[in-house]
Scaffold this active site. Sequence first.
Site, PDB file in Angstrom:
ATOM      1  N   GLU A 143      11.647  29.637 -19.327  1.00 57.62           N
ATOM      2  CA  GLU A 143      10.382  30.339 -19.633  1.00 57.62           C
ATOM      3  C   GLU A 143       9.764  30.892 -18.347  1.00 57.62           C
ATOM      4  O   GLU A 143       8.544  30.876 -18.163  1.00 57.62           O
ATOM      5  CB  GLU A 143       9.427  29.441 -20.420  1.00 57.62           C
ATOM      6  CG  GLU A 143      10.069  29.003 -21.736  1.00 57.62           C
ATOM      7  CD  GLU A 143       9.110  28.725 -22.861  1.00 57.62           C
ATOM      8  OE1 GLU A 143       7.931  29.088 -22.776  1.00 57.62           O
ATOM      9  OE2 GLU A 143       9.575  28.137 -23.862  1.00 57.62           O
ATOM     10  N   GLY A 144      10.610  31.359 -17.447  1.00 60.90           N
ATOM     11  CA  GLY A 144      10.168  31.924 -16.159  1.00 60.90           C
ATOM     12  C   GLY A 144      10.265  30.876 -15.069  1.00 60.90           C
ATOM     13  O   GLY A 144       9.633  29.815 -15.161  1.00 60.90           O
TER      14      GLY A 144
ATOM     15  N   GLN B  25       0.800  -1.232   0.000  1.00 59.95           N
ATOM     16  CA  GLN B  25       0.000   0.000   0.000  1.00 59.95           C
ATOM     17  C   GLN B  25       0.831   1.280   0.000  1.00 59.95           C
ATOM     18  O   GLN B  25       0.378   2.312  -0.503  1.00 59.95           O
ATOM     19  CB  GLN B  25      -0.964  -0.009   1.195  1.00 59.95           C
ATOM     20  CG  GLN B  25      -2.113  -0.985   0.961  1.00 59.95           C
ATOM     21  CD  GLN B  25      -3.176  -0.892   2.022  1.00 59.95           C
ATOM     22  OE1 GLN B  25      -2.911  -0.481   3.144  1.00 59.95           O
ATOM     23  NE2 GLN B  25      -4.379  -1.288   1.679  1.00 59.95           N
TER      24      GLN B  25
HETATM   25  C1  LIG Z   1      18.457  24.810 -20.766  1.00 62.17           C
HETATM   26  C2  LIG Z   1      18.014  26.240 -20.781  1.00 62.17           C
HETATM   27  C3  LIG Z   1      17.408  26.748 -21.915  1.00 62.17           C
HETATM   28  C4  LIG Z   1      17.055  28.107 -21.986  1.00 62.17           C
HETATM   29  N1  LIG Z   1      16.556  28.620 -23.160  1.00 62.17           N
HETATM   30  C5  LIG Z   1      16.386  29.964 -23.274  1.00 62.17           C
HETATM   31  C6  LIG Z   1      16.040  30.554 -24.535  1.00 62.17           C
HETATM   32  O1  LIG Z   1      15.850  29.860 -25.545  1.00 62.17           O
HETATM   33  N2  LIG Z   1      15.933  31.894 -24.609  1.00 62.17           N
HETATM   34  C7  LIG Z   1      16.148  32.714 -23.533  1.00 62.17           C
HETATM   35  O2  LIG Z   1      16.039  33.933 -23.677  1.00 62.17           O
HETATM   36  N3  LIG Z   1      16.463  32.182 -22.319  1.00 62.17           N
HETATM   37  C8  LIG Z   1      16.602  30.845 -22.167  1.00 62.17           C
HETATM   38  N4  LIG Z   1      16.960  30.297 -20.955  1.00 62.17           N
HETATM   39  C9  LIG Z   1      17.154  31.184 -19.813  1.00 62.17           C
HETATM   40  C10 LIG Z   1      16.084  31.007 -18.745  1.00 62.17           C
HETATM   41  O3  LIG Z   1      14.851  31.511 -19.177  1.00 62.17           O
HETATM   42  C11 LIG Z   1      16.608  31.670 -17.456  1.00 62.17           C
HETATM   43  O4  LIG Z   1      17.674  30.862 -16.986  1.00 62.17           O
HETATM   44  C12 LIG Z   1      15.543  31.835 -16.410  1.00 62.17           C
HETATM   45  O5  LIG Z   1      14.567  32.764 -16.822  1.00 62.17           O
HETATM   46  C13 LIG Z   1      16.112  32.284 -15.070  1.00 62.17           C
HETATM   47  O6  LIG Z   1      17.018  33.328 -15.204  1.00 62.17           O
HETATM   48  P1  LIG Z   1      18.463  33.207 -14.532  1.00 62.17           P
HETATM   49  O7  LIG Z   1      19.030  31.901 -14.918  1.00 62.17           O
HETATM   50  O8  LIG Z   1      19.237  34.425 -14.861  1.00 62.17           O
HETATM   51  O9  LIG Z   1      18.177  33.146 -12.986  1.00 62.17           O
HETATM   52  P2  LIG Z   1      18.001  34.404 -12.010  1.00 62.17           P
HETATM   53  O10 LIG Z   1      17.022  35.348 -12.581  1.00 62.17           O
HETATM   54  O11 LIG Z   1      19.340  34.904 -11.625  1.00 62.17           O
HETATM   55  O12 LIG Z   1      17.305  33.691 -10.766  1.00 62.17           O
HETATM   56  C14 LIG Z   1      18.046  32.994  -9.750  1.00 62.17           C
HETATM   57  C15 LIG Z   1      17.059  32.622  -8.650  1.00 62.17           C
HETATM   58  O13 LIG Z   1      16.461  33.814  -8.107  1.00 62.17           O
HETATM   59  C16 LIG Z   1      15.054  33.711  -8.167  1.00 62.17           C
HETATM   60  N5  LIG Z   1      14.458  35.046  -8.367  1.00 62.17           N
HETATM   61  C17 LIG Z   1      14.795  35.981  -9.287  1.00 62.17           C
HETATM   62  N6  LIG Z   1      14.000  37.050  -9.185  1.00 62.17           N
HETATM   63  C18 LIG Z   1      13.121  36.789  -8.182  1.00 62.17           C
HETATM   64  C19 LIG Z   1      12.010  37.488  -7.603  1.00 62.17           C
HETATM   65  N7  LIG Z   1      11.607  38.685  -8.061  1.00 62.17           N
HETATM   66  N8  LIG Z   1      11.348  36.900  -6.589  1.00 62.17           N
HETATM   67  C20 LIG Z   1      11.721  35.690  -6.107  1.00 62.17           C
HETATM   68  N9  LIG Z   1      12.732  34.970  -6.631  1.00 62.17           N
HETATM   69  C21 LIG Z   1      13.428  35.517  -7.653  1.00 62.17           C
HETATM   70  C22 LIG Z   1      14.776  32.783  -9.346  1.00 62.17           C
HETATM   71  O14 LIG Z   1      13.496  32.206  -9.270  1.00 62.17           O
HETATM   72  C23 LIG Z   1      15.893  31.771  -9.160  1.00 62.17           C
HETATM   73  O15 LIG Z   1      15.502  30.847  -8.174  1.00 62.17           O
HETATM   74  C24 LIG Z   1      17.280  28.943 -20.865  1.00 62.17           C
HETATM   75  C25 LIG Z   1      17.852  28.413 -19.695  1.00 62.17           C
HETATM   76  C26 LIG Z   1      18.243  27.093 -19.657  1.00 62.17           C
HETATM   77  C27 LIG Z   1      18.909  26.568 -18.407  1.00 62.17           C
END
Ligand SMILES: Cc1cc2nc3c(=O)[nH]c(=O)nc-3n(C[C@H](O)[C@H](O)[C@H](O)COP(=O)(O)OP(=O)(O)OC[C@H]3O[C@@H](n4cnc5c(N)ncnc54)[C@H](O)[C@@H]3O)c2cc1C
Length: 381
Positions: A362-363, A278
């Site tokens: 994508e966020g 279970q």
């Molecule tokens: C495999 C892969 C493919 C990707 N492809 C693309 C692509 O095709 N095009 C593109 O443009 N980007 C792409 N990205 C980028 C991706 O969208 C970003 O990595 C993502 O949006 C997060 O940004 P960052 O890595 O700079 O993290 P950061 O913004 O530095 O965030 C670090 C941490 O802080 C947190 N954080 C940040 N701001 C806040 C807030 N206001 N409140 C609370 N928490 C917060 C985040 O949630 C995270 O936990 C890709 C990333 C990866 C790893």
Amino acid sequence: MPLDPDTFDALIDHLRRFVSERLRPLEAEVEANDAIPDSVVAEMREMGLFGLSIAEEYGGLALSMVEECRVAIELGRTTPAFRSTFGTNVGIGSQGLVMAGTPEQKAQWLPRIASGEIVTSFALTEPDVGSDSGSVKTRAVRDGDVYRLSGTKRYITNADKADLFTVMARTGDEKGARGVSAFLVPRDLPGVSVGEPEKKMGQKGAKVADVHFDDVPVTAANRLGAEGEGFKIAMRVLDRGRLHISAVCVGVAERLIADSVAYASERHQFGHPIAQHQLIQGMIADMKTEALAARALVMETAAAKDAGKDVVLESAAAKYFASEMVGRVADKAVQIYGGAGYIADYGIERLYRDVRLFRIYEGTSQIQQVIIARETLKRGG
Ligand SMILES: Cc1cc2nc3c(=O)[nH]c(=O)nc-3n(C[C@H](O)[C@H](O)[C@H](O)COP(=O)(O)OP(=O)(O)OC[C@H]3O[C@@H](n4cnc5c(N)ncnc54)[C@H](O)[C@@H]3O)c2cc1C
């Protein structure tokens, strides 16, 4: 004219067979080689997968959001890198053009995007600009009929093979999101260069790389929308992309549940299949309940989007819930497999690594929470 229901059902049947008979046997090879075989890409082109979301007049299949989500769920039942092969053409790489392009821009690019002849990427993230995506530093300075584009974009999916980038760059002196414009930037322009693909945790076969723009002359005719509209365009593109990604999460969860049930029915301990214990059943019940909830949220939001409703909140909620859900489902799948869940041959640890990305790109989940809270407060509940 969108596909009639019978033709769409035939497409889904065909996809289901393609995934189970053609793609799943290749999963280990894709992981080992970090590449999707060319023959598979050619078959995907043939099936019209690169043009799912593009209008028929440009050679696409013109699927509704509900239909696109059903396709994404089917493709979710295998290594997510297969979907990534055409994912940018269907989603973030083409939708800026679909939503904000002029008839001339669409006619120039969409037919080749829909056929898969060219690959597109979406370039928003930068070394210093991630979640705070309205603060892009890449600059586009007007110089007569061209903009001179300079800056670096980071982690750009499919950059290694992209022919066309949708690039968000700062045009005005206005601070923040209002100074950002969107551009179509062909890779063959002078000053465009792409870095080496990054080594990643999972999703082998789908590549990301830096893209550098060094004083690239982008003709003003390649601007998408008006100056200053780039951030708005990027956010609309991501609203849609989030739903597609949520659907992929549902597909991967369904795959993991099916695999877990099959394993738990075969594996015997204490004289019974472990499925009869279970505590294992409890995990299966939780996995199934969460996957069903995510599927319902995704499909209802997709239907609302098709009906023209504002689904900013719901798309963020779908991405947040579905991506976190598939993480929990993958974790339980590893647990149900026991030691085998940790061993590469069984493929479960691979999917466990693959799905981690869905909570980040994508966020991030935190950014989805920010959007959900903002929209809920705006709506008053
Ligand atoms: C495999 C892969 C493919 C990707 N492809 C693309 C692509 O095709 N095009 C593109 O443009 N980007 C792409 N990205 C980028 C991706 O969208 C970003 O990595 C993502 O949006 C997060 O940004 P960052 O890595 O700079 O993290 P950061 O913004 O530095 O965030 C670090 C941490 O802080 C947190 N954080 C940040 N701001 C806040 C807030 N206001 N409140 C609370 N928490 C917060 C985040 O949630 C995270 O936990 C890709 C990333 C990866 C790893």
